[in-house]
Design a protein around this motif. Structure first.
Motif, PDB file in Angstrom:
ATOM      1  N   GLN B 286       0.593  -1.278  -0.427  1.00  0.00           N
ATOM      2  CA  GLN B 286       0.173  -0.058  -0.299  1.00  0.00           C
ATOM      3  C   GLN B 286       0.569   0.873   0.117  1.00  0.00           C
ATOM      4  N   GLN B 287      -0.285   2.714  -0.319  1.00  0.00           N
ATOM      5  CA  GLN B 287       0.461   3.479  -0.494  1.00  0.00           C
ATOM      6  C   GLN B 287       1.412   4.402   1.311  1.00  0.00           C
ATOM      7  N   GLY B 288       2.624   5.069   1.345  1.00  0.00           N
ATOM      8  CA  GLY B 288       2.560   5.598   2.943  1.00  0.00           C
ATOM      9  C   GLY B 288       3.847   5.908   2.652  1.00  0.00           C
ATOM     10  N   ASP B 289       4.534   6.079   3.472  1.00  0.00           N
ATOM     11  CA  ASP B 289       5.655   6.579   3.720  1.00  0.00           C
ATOM     12  C   ASP B 289       6.705   5.576   4.117  1.00  0.00           C
ATOM     13  N   HIS B 290       8.073   5.725   3.783  1.00  0.00           N
ATOM     14  CA  HIS B 290       8.772   4.878   4.302  1.00  0.00           C
ATOM     15  C   HIS B 290       9.684   4.936   5.403  1.00  0.00           C
ATOM     16  N   ILE B 291       9.726   5.575   6.021  1.00  0.00           N
ATOM     17  CA  ILE B 291      10.607   6.105   6.865  1.00  0.00           C
ATOM     18  C   ILE B 291       9.335   7.076   7.622  1.00  0.00           C
ATOM     19  N   ALA B 292       9.691   5.791   9.134  1.00  0.00           N
ATOM     20  CA  ALA B 292       8.934   7.280  10.232  1.00  0.00           C
ATOM     21  C   ALA B 292       9.310   8.375  10.810  1.00  0.00           C
ATOM     22  N   LYS B 293       9.553   9.720  11.523  1.00  0.00           N
ATOM     23  CA  LYS B 293       9.458  10.923  11.978  1.00  0.00           C
ATOM     24  C   LYS B 293      10.812  10.212  12.862  1.00  0.00           C
ATOM     25  N   VAL B 294      12.283  10.435  12.320  1.00  0.00           N
ATOM     26  CA  VAL B 294      13.596  10.213  13.270  1.00  0.00           C
ATOM     27  C   VAL B 294      13.905  12.085  12.902  1.00  0.00           C
ATOM     28  N   PRO B 295      14.241  12.062  14.492  1.00  0.00           N
ATOM     29  CA  PRO B 295      15.254  13.209  14.894  1.00  0.00           C
ATOM     30  C   PRO B 295      16.486  13.357  14.021  1.00  0.00           C
ATOM     31  N   LYS B 296      17.114  14.067  13.860  1.00  0.00           N
ATOM     32  CA  LYS B 296      18.537  13.960  12.934  1.00  0.00           C
ATOM     33  C   LYS B 296      19.128  13.863  13.697  1.00  0.00           C
ATOM     34  N   VAL B 297      19.955  13.954  14.980  1.00  0.00           N
ATOM     35  CA  VAL B 297      20.672  13.744  16.186  1.00  0.00           C
ATOM     36  C   VAL B 297      19.269  13.321  17.129  1.00  0.00           C
ATOM     37  N   LEU B 298      19.875  11.559  17.231  1.00  0.00           N
ATOM     38  CA  LEU B 298      18.815  11.300  17.567  1.00  0.00           C
ATOM     39  C   LEU B 298      19.229  10.859  19.185  1.00  0.00           C
ATOM     40  N   LYS B 299      18.343  10.995  19.712  1.00  0.00           N
ATOM     41  CA  LYS B 299      19.048  10.353  21.702  1.00  0.00           C
ATOM     42  C   LYS B 299      17.847   9.448  22.011  1.00  0.00           C
ATOM     43  N   VAL B 300      18.365   7.853  22.706  1.00  0.00           N
ATOM     44  CA  VAL B 300      17.660   7.174  22.940  1.00  0.00           C
ATOM     45  C   VAL B 300      17.606   7.337  24.091  1.00  0.00           C
ATOM     46  N   PRO B 301      16.446   7.489  24.473  1.00  0.00           N
ATOM     47  CA  PRO B 301      15.933   7.064  26.298  1.00  0.00           C
ATOM     48  C   PRO B 301      16.475   6.458  26.771  1.00  0.00           C
ATOM     49  N   ALA B 302      16.597   6.535  27.895  1.00  0.00           N
ATOM     50  CA  ALA B 302      17.663   5.262  28.642  1.00  0.00           C
ATOM     51  C   ALA B 302      16.744   3.436  28.523  1.00  0.00           C
ATOM     52  N   GLY B 303      18.001   3.212  29.041  1.00  0.00           N
ATOM     53  CA  GLY B 303      16.832   1.390  29.314  1.00  0.00           C
ATOM     54  C   GLY B 303      17.382   0.194  28.458  1.00  0.00           C
ATOM     55  N   GLU B 304      17.099  -0.367  29.181  1.00  0.00           N
ATOM     56  CA  GLU B 304      17.829  -2.112  28.962  1.00  0.00           C
ATOM     57  C   GLU B 304      17.109  -2.554  27.397  1.00  0.00           C
ATOM     58  N   VAL B 305      17.466  -3.295  26.831  1.00  0.00           N
ATOM     59  CA  VAL B 305      17.589  -4.510  25.923  1.00  0.00           C
ATOM     60  C   VAL B 305      17.635  -5.227  25.350  1.00  0.00           C
ATOM     61  N   TYR B 306      16.728  -6.628  25.292  1.00  0.00           N
ATOM     62  CA  TYR B 306      17.486  -7.510  24.177  1.00  0.00           C
ATOM     63  C   TYR B 306      16.520  -7.340  23.402  1.00  0.00           C
ATOM     64  N   VAL B 307      17.086  -7.827  22.452  1.00  0.00           N
ATOM     65  CA  VAL B 307      15.577  -8.171  20.715  1.00  0.00           C
ATOM     66  C   VAL B 307      16.605  -8.530  20.164  1.00  0.00           C
ATOM     67  N   ASP B 323      21.863   5.733  27.911  1.00  0.00           N
ATOM     68  CA  ASP B 323      22.084   5.942  29.127  1.00  0.00           C
ATOM     69  C   ASP B 323      21.280   7.290  28.857  1.00  0.00           C
ATOM     70  N   GLY B 324      20.941   7.340  27.944  1.00  0.00           N
ATOM     71  CA  GLY B 324      19.919   8.480  27.243  1.00  0.00           C
ATOM     72  C   GLY B 324      20.720   9.586  25.880  1.00  0.00           C
ATOM     73  N   SER B 325      21.696   8.675  25.849  1.00  0.00           N
ATOM     74  CA  SER B 325      22.771  10.142  25.349  1.00  0.00           C
ATOM     75  C   SER B 325      22.205   9.806  23.639  1.00  0.00           C
ATOM     76  N   THR B 326      23.766  10.665  22.620  1.00  0.00           N
ATOM     77  CA  THR B 326      23.677   9.761  21.707  1.00  0.00           C
ATOM     78  C   THR B 326      24.184   8.607  20.913  1.00  0.00           C
ATOM     79  N   LYS B 327      24.453   7.608  22.191  1.00  0.00           N
ATOM     80  CA  LYS B 327      25.755   6.410  21.734  1.00  0.00           C
ATOM     81  C   LYS B 327      25.447   5.299  22.918  1.00  0.00           C
ATOM     82  N   PRO B 328      24.989   4.442  22.004  1.00  0.00           N
ATOM     83  CA  PRO B 328      24.876   3.293  22.899  1.00  0.00           C
ATOM     84  C   PRO B 328      26.321   3.320  24.044  1.00  0.00           C
ATOM     85  N   TYR B 329      25.903   2.716  25.555  1.00  0.00           N
ATOM     86  CA  TYR B 329      26.093   2.685  26.351  1.00  0.00           C
ATOM     87  C   TYR B 329      26.972   0.953  26.657  1.00  0.00           C
TER      88      TYR B 329
END
Lengths: 157, 372
Positions: B286-307, B323-329
């Motif tokens: 179906q028609q639509g966007d190919h990417i969601a709106k993601v900020p240019k400077v991507l800060k990922v909320p602090a947390g821990e996941v195993y995917v 740790d909430g910064s722009t780089k993975p801890y």
């Protein structure tokens, strides 16, 4: 069983050895005493209602600011389709934890990797050697305070 | 049979050897033609990807995931994107999800084609390898259409995919779907049911279900041992729960359940299923966007996941601490081939040297994701 129930089962069985339950991680984590890890793991694998058939992954983490090292065991059950993470907190200056190789033989290589990159010693491990780096490598590269070497043998880096 | 020590000889297989599928060194203790013990030495391709991840921003690490399993780069991109998205908690547009499934399944086919081809050339038959390469070329052309690259795609990004598909992609994919399934019959006639090939693989290196689980073997190798476990079904990500496909499991058709032939055959069955999935996805487009709106400077909320996600070679997992910064801890990569290779010493006591080649080939390991 959901993570909360697994945590309750564990804290009833191992009174005083289970330190904390962290619900906001995915999957939920249980922090346990490091010297009880083998008992806890074999219980988790054996018990029919838990039956953690496989160790999915084992990771070391360096929490330099807190003066701690972590080892995280991600466990999963094929029959019951539940997951949990076990965590042990170690002293950063002398990280020691018993091996779970006897419970899941696959842990052997993962523990060697954590030893290789973080310098975490797995007591009673059958073959604790470096695995990814050369045997004569110095230092533990994944630690946060690792200083990059200037030279390796005759090469300038 | 009692053997004295003097009869053992140490033999190096690799690090430069065509049947080790990359730079892997196996130290073999041999008694004549019989292997008594195998010790794998890995790390020749170690590039410290986990350390590099801690020094780069989240989007910057995506191209590095291409270099994990380079035969299935799309799947590696996908697993990494899913991990970061889990912490970001963003909605992926429907069109992007469909595109991701199409790419992942096409890449699964092309990866299994190499598995099929390289095992056949390990067993001394070179022609099937060329057959596999021929069909893979078609898929490479398709990928070149969407992203310009033929090996390391960097196409599936955090939030969606890099760009929408060009005109003609759907028609070309449909053409492939008409062209490819009949080829599977050709592979079976040429190789799968060939008497010599069966003799080389049936009843060789049987992995029991218990051993497979104990060593953390996943993917087609686990299913060959008779365990129906596929993350696309068990923990559906993207829109796999809407798709209709079968999960083949080993039945011991030519020998015992979980032997090398079963492991080989899983790949053939899975290629059929992947083709089926791609066809369904094309109907769902179906028609639509190919990417969601993601900020240019991507800060990922602090947390821990195993995917984790189902890659052609098994379960690829990322354990991410932010740790909430722009780089993975911390970013731990759980590679399927790492676990799949760790069972080799257990499997190879008492086999012939030629069978060792069959064991490595049938496990379909790839070294860059083992060494990281």
């Amino acid at each position: 069983m959901d993570a909360k129930q697994i945590y309750q089962t564990l804290s009833e069985k191992f009174t005083g050895r289970i330190k904390q339950f962290q619900e906001n991680t995915h999957p939920a984590s249980v922090v346990v005493e490091s010297d009880a890890i083998v008992d806890i793991c074999s219980f988790l694998k054996r018990e029919t209602e838990l039956e953690f058939t496989s160790m999915i992954s084992l990771s070391g983490v360096d929490l330099k600011d807190q003066g701690k090292m972590l080892v995280i065991y991600h466990l999963g059950s094929i029959r019951h389709k539940h997951k949990i993470a076990l965590k042990v907190e170690l002293d950063r200056n002398n990280p020691h934890v018993p091996t779970v190789e006897k419970v899941w033989p696959g842990a052997n290589w993962y523990e060697r990797e954590a030893y290789d990159l973080y310098g975490i010693v797995f007591d009673n491990h059958s073959d604790l050697r470096r695995i990814l780096l050369p045997d004569d490598w110095e230092g533990w590269p994944m630690r946060k305070d690792y200083v990059y070497p200037k030279r390796y043998h005759t090469w300038d880096v | 049979m009692a053997v004295v020590d003097e009869r053992f000889m140490d033999l190096n297989m690799g690090p430069q050897h065509p049947s080790t599928h990359g730079v892997l060194r196996l130290l073999i203790k041999t008694d004549g033609e019989v292997v008594s013990r195998v010790t794998p030495y890995i790390g020749y391709l170690h590039r410290a990807l986990e350390k590099i991840a801690e020094r780069l921003t989240y989007p910057q690490f995506t191209p590095f995931t291409d270099r994990l399993d380079y035969l299935a780069s799309m799947n590696c991109n996908l697993a990494y994107a899913l991990t970061v998205e889990k912490l970001l908690n963003i909605e992926i547009p429907r069109r992007a999800q469909i595109l991701r499934v199409i790419m992942a399944e096409l890449n699964r086919i092309s990866s299994h084609l190499i598995a099929f081809g390289s095992l056949s050339s390990d067993m001394g038959a070179f022609t099937p390898f060329l057959f596999g390469i021929r069909e893979r070329e078609f898929i490479n052309d398709l990928f070149e259409m969407v992203c310009g690259a033929r090996l390391t795609y960097n196409y599936i990004r955090i939030g969606g995919v890099a760009q929408d598909i060009p005109d003609g992609f759907i028609d070309k994919t449909k053409e492939f779907l008409d062209y490819f399934p009949p080829k599977i019959k050709e592979y079976n006639d040429l190789l799968s049911y060939n008497a010599i090939f069966i003799k080389r693989l049936a009843n060789i290196a049987v992995i029991s279900p218990e051993d497979a689980l104990d060593y953390g073997v996943t993917g087609p190798n686990l299913r060959a041992s008779g365990i129906k476990w596929d993350l696309r079904r068990e923990e559906p990500y993207l829109m796999y729960n809407e798709l209709d496909f079968d999960i083949p499991v080993g039945r011991g058709e030519m020998g015992r359940v979980g032997d090398a032939w079963d492991r080989y055959m899983m790949r053939i069955y899975e290629m059929e299923q992947s083709a089926k999935i791609v066809r369904q996805c094309i109907d769902m487009f179906q028609q639509g966007d190919h990417i969601a709106k993601v900020p240019k400077v991507l800060k990922v909320p602090a947390g821990e996941v195993y995917v984790r996600a189902e890659n052609p070679r098994g379960e690829l997992g990322f354990y991410l601490i932010s740790d909430g910064s722009t780089k993975p801890y911390r970013l731990k990569i759980r590679a399927p081939s790492f676990a799949n290779l760790s069972i080799v010493p257990k499997l190879s006591g008492g086999v012939m040297i030629a069978d060792l080649v069959a064991i490595i080939g049938s496990l379909d390991i790839i070294l860059p994701e083992i060494d990281r």
